[in-house]
Structures are given as C-alpha cells and as structure tokens.
Design an enzyme around this catalytic site. Sequence first.
Site, PDB file in Angstrom:
ATOM      1  N   GLY A  64      34.966  -6.849  69.381  1.00 56.29           N
ATOM      2  CA  GLY A  64      36.348  -6.815  68.931  1.00 56.29           C
ATOM      3  C   GLY A  64      37.072  -5.681  69.613  1.00 56.29           C
ATOM      4  N   GLN A  85      43.609   0.704  70.383  1.00 57.21           N
ATOM      5  CA  GLN A  85      42.528   1.383  71.093  1.00 57.21           C
ATOM      6  C   GLN A  85      42.803   1.519  72.595  1.00 57.21           C
ATOM      7  OE1 GLN A  85      39.529  -1.372  69.083  1.00 57.21           O
ATOM      8  NE2 GLN A  85      38.298   0.446  69.397  1.00 57.21           N
ATOM      9  N   CYS A 112      31.983   1.510  66.642  1.00 59.65           N
ATOM     10  CA  CYS A 112      33.358   1.381  67.136  1.00 59.65           C
ATOM     11  C   CYS A 112      33.402   1.846  68.589  1.00 59.65           C
ATOM     12  CB  CYS A 112      34.300   2.240  66.286  1.00 59.65           C
ATOM     13  SG  CYS A 112      36.023   2.153  66.799  1.00 59.65           S
ATOM     14  N   LEU A 113      34.083   1.106  69.427  1.00 64.12           N
ATOM     15  CA  LEU A 113      34.177   1.496  70.843  1.00 64.12           C
ATOM     16  C   LEU A 113      34.952   2.795  71.007  1.00 64.12           C
ATOM     17  CD1 LEU A 113      34.801  -2.023  72.376  1.00 64.12           C
ATOM     18  CD2 LEU A 113      32.647  -0.742  72.253  1.00 64.12           C
ATOM     19  N   HIS A 132      37.863  -4.634  60.553  1.00 71.41           N
ATOM     20  CA  HIS A 132      37.730  -3.396  61.324  1.00 71.41           C
ATOM     21  C   HIS A 132      38.886  -3.264  62.316  1.00 71.41           C
ATOM     22  CE1 HIS A 132      35.266  -0.357  63.659  1.00 71.41           C
ATOM     23  NE2 HIS A 132      36.119  -0.744  64.564  1.00 71.41           N
ATOM     24  N   GLU A 133      39.206  -4.375  63.018  1.00 76.27           N
ATOM     25  CA  GLU A 133      40.297  -4.331  64.006  1.00 76.27           C
ATOM     26  C   GLU A 133      41.647  -4.155  63.340  1.00 76.27           C
ATOM     27  OE1 GLU A 133      37.229  -4.660  66.503  1.00 76.27           O
ATOM     28  OE2 GLU A 133      39.221  -3.840  66.769  1.00 76.27           O
ATOM     29  N   HIS A 170      42.385  -0.663  62.658  1.00 76.79           N
ATOM     30  CA  HIS A 170      42.887   0.049  63.848  1.00 76.79           C
ATOM     31  C   HIS A 170      44.407  -0.051  63.944  1.00 76.79           C
ATOM     32  CE1 HIS A 170      39.408   1.530  66.054  1.00 76.79           C
ATOM     33  NE2 HIS A 170      38.803   0.378  65.983  1.00 76.79           N
TER      34      HIS A 170
HETATM   35  O1  K2U Z   1      36.937  -1.950  67.220  1.00 80.10           O
HETATM   36  C1  K2U Z   1      35.971  -1.790  67.942  1.00 80.10           C
HETATM   37  O2  K2U Z   1      35.685  -0.693  68.418  1.00 80.10           O
HETATM   38  C2  K2U Z   1      35.073  -2.944  68.216  1.00 80.10           C
HETATM   39  C3  K2U Z   1      33.856  -2.895  67.357  1.00 80.10           C
HETATM   40  C4  K2U Z   1      34.009  -4.051  66.389  1.00 80.10           C
HETATM   41  C5  K2U Z   1      33.087  -4.058  65.231  1.00 80.10           C
HETATM   42  C6  K2U Z   1      32.811  -2.928  64.513  1.00 80.10           C
HETATM   43  C7  K2U Z   1      31.970  -2.990  63.414  1.00 80.10           C
HETATM   44  C8  K2U Z   1      31.395  -4.188  63.037  1.00 80.10           C
HETATM   45  C9  K2U Z   1      31.684  -5.311  63.770  1.00 80.10           C
HETATM   46  C10 K2U Z   1      32.513  -5.248  64.850  1.00 80.10           C
HETATM   47  C11 K2U Z   1      32.731  -2.873  68.370  1.00 80.10           C
HETATM   48  O3  K2U Z   1      32.428  -4.136  68.780  1.00 80.10           O
HETATM   49  S1  K2U Z   1      31.408  -1.899  67.883  1.00 80.10           S
HETATM   50  C12 K2U Z   1      30.148  -2.314  68.869  1.00 80.10           C
HETATM   51  C13 K2U Z   1      29.411  -3.494  68.350  1.00 80.10           C
HETATM   52  C14 K2U Z   1      28.875  -4.351  69.249  1.00 80.10           C
HETATM   53  C15 K2U Z   1      28.156  -5.438  68.800  1.00 80.10           C
HETATM   54  C16 K2U Z   1      27.974  -5.667  67.442  1.00 80.10           C
HETATM   55  C17 K2U Z   1      28.533  -4.814  66.530  1.00 80.10           C
HETATM   56  C18 K2U Z   1      29.256  -3.701  66.987  1.00 80.10           C
HETATM   57 ZN    ZN Z   2      36.775   0.124  66.319  1.00 83.16          ZN
END
Ligand code: K2U
Ligand code: ZN
Length: 166
Positions: free
Chosen positions: A46, A51, A91-92, A133-134, A137
């Site tokens: 996501g 971000q 979170c990225l 989560h998104e 943000h």
């Molecule tokens: O918003 C972001 O930084 C993207 C997150 C989304 C996410 C966070 C928590 C739970 C589910 C999704 C990133 O994708 S975090 C990295 C990641 C990669 C694979 C699976 C879960 C989280």
């Molecule tokens: Zn995030």
Amino acid sequence: MDLLEILEFPDPRLRTTAKPVKNVDGKIADLADQMLEAMYVAPGIGLAATQVNVHLELIVVDVTEDKDSPIVLINPTIINTEGELETAEGCLSVPGFFEPVNRAEMITIEAINTAGNPFTMEASGLLAVCIQHEMDHLKGKLFVDYLSSTKRQMIRKKLLKQQKQR
Ligand code: K2U
Ligand code: ZN
C-alpha cells in the site's frame, strides 16, 4: 521517470492532512501509476500520496501474491466497520519496525476511481488493514501513533540516527 521518494518518520510533512481531489484527470491517474511503481519496488502492499509528499486524498493498494491487482482509491471514506483484528504492522515510512495494531476486520469504503467514477467496495483481513493504514496517512497519522510514547520515541531516535548516517 525516477521513482517517487518516500518520506520517512519523523519528517513533519507526514503529518499533513490531505485535501480531497477536486478534478480526477490524467495527472491524478499518472500519479497513481507512479505511486504503484514505487510501492511495488519498495516492496509494499500500500502507499498513500502523503508518503510521497503529495497532500491529496489518493491511496493505492495491492495485497495479492502476484502483484497484479492494484486498487486506486480517490477521496476514500469508510462508511461501515465490523469486528476487530490485531496485526503486526509495518510502514514504508517507518522502515524496519513492525508492531501490533488493532483495526476493524471488515470495512465498507466509498471512493472514486481513476476514470472519475464513484464506487463502493467491501474489504476484510489484510486488505481492510492496509486500506485503514493508508487512510490514516491521509490524516497525517502513522501506525507509531498507536504505540506508547516510549516506543514511538525509541523508533524516532533510531530512524533519525540512520538518516544522519546516509
Ligand atoms: O503505508 C505503507 O507504508 C504501506 C504499508 C502498508 C501496510 C501496513 C501494515 C499492514 C498492511 C499494509 C507497507 O506495505 S508495510 C510493508 C509490508 C509489506 C508486506 C506486507 C505487510 C507490510
Ligand atoms: Zn504506512
């Protein structure tokens, strides 16, 4: 075109509240494509426009194994929630940290797609968690805000140290 840069906590720009998209045009569709590219490369499942320092209500997600089912949500709103689910979230924008967060297990969302058409969808499990989560943000909220201040400060200190060493 270069990959979009993803802002990292504690960058204050991550605390900006996004504005609704007024006109869904080609520029928004191009931005969504660029965000999907940055998300797949990261890799993530996501990404919110906040971000990448664009403060508009736009998120992209793809929770599939094959990375072939992107969903673009413009001006999303959650109209119904059910249940509760605790998952270890990352979170990225907070690289290297995963902590348990409670969210709704099932959500119903209204949004607009890149063709400018409104749609409603239901999501459950990891897709529901990712969308919530998104959407946080877009309100300037990070998953670390659900942690204790002690844990949040520890993460902040470690990331600042890493950023200074770059
Ligand atoms: O918003 C972001 O930084 C993207 C997150 C989304 C996410 C966070 C928590 C739970 C589910 C999704 C990133 O994708 S975090 C990295 C990641 C990669 C694979 C699976 C879960 C989280
Ligand atoms: Zn995030």
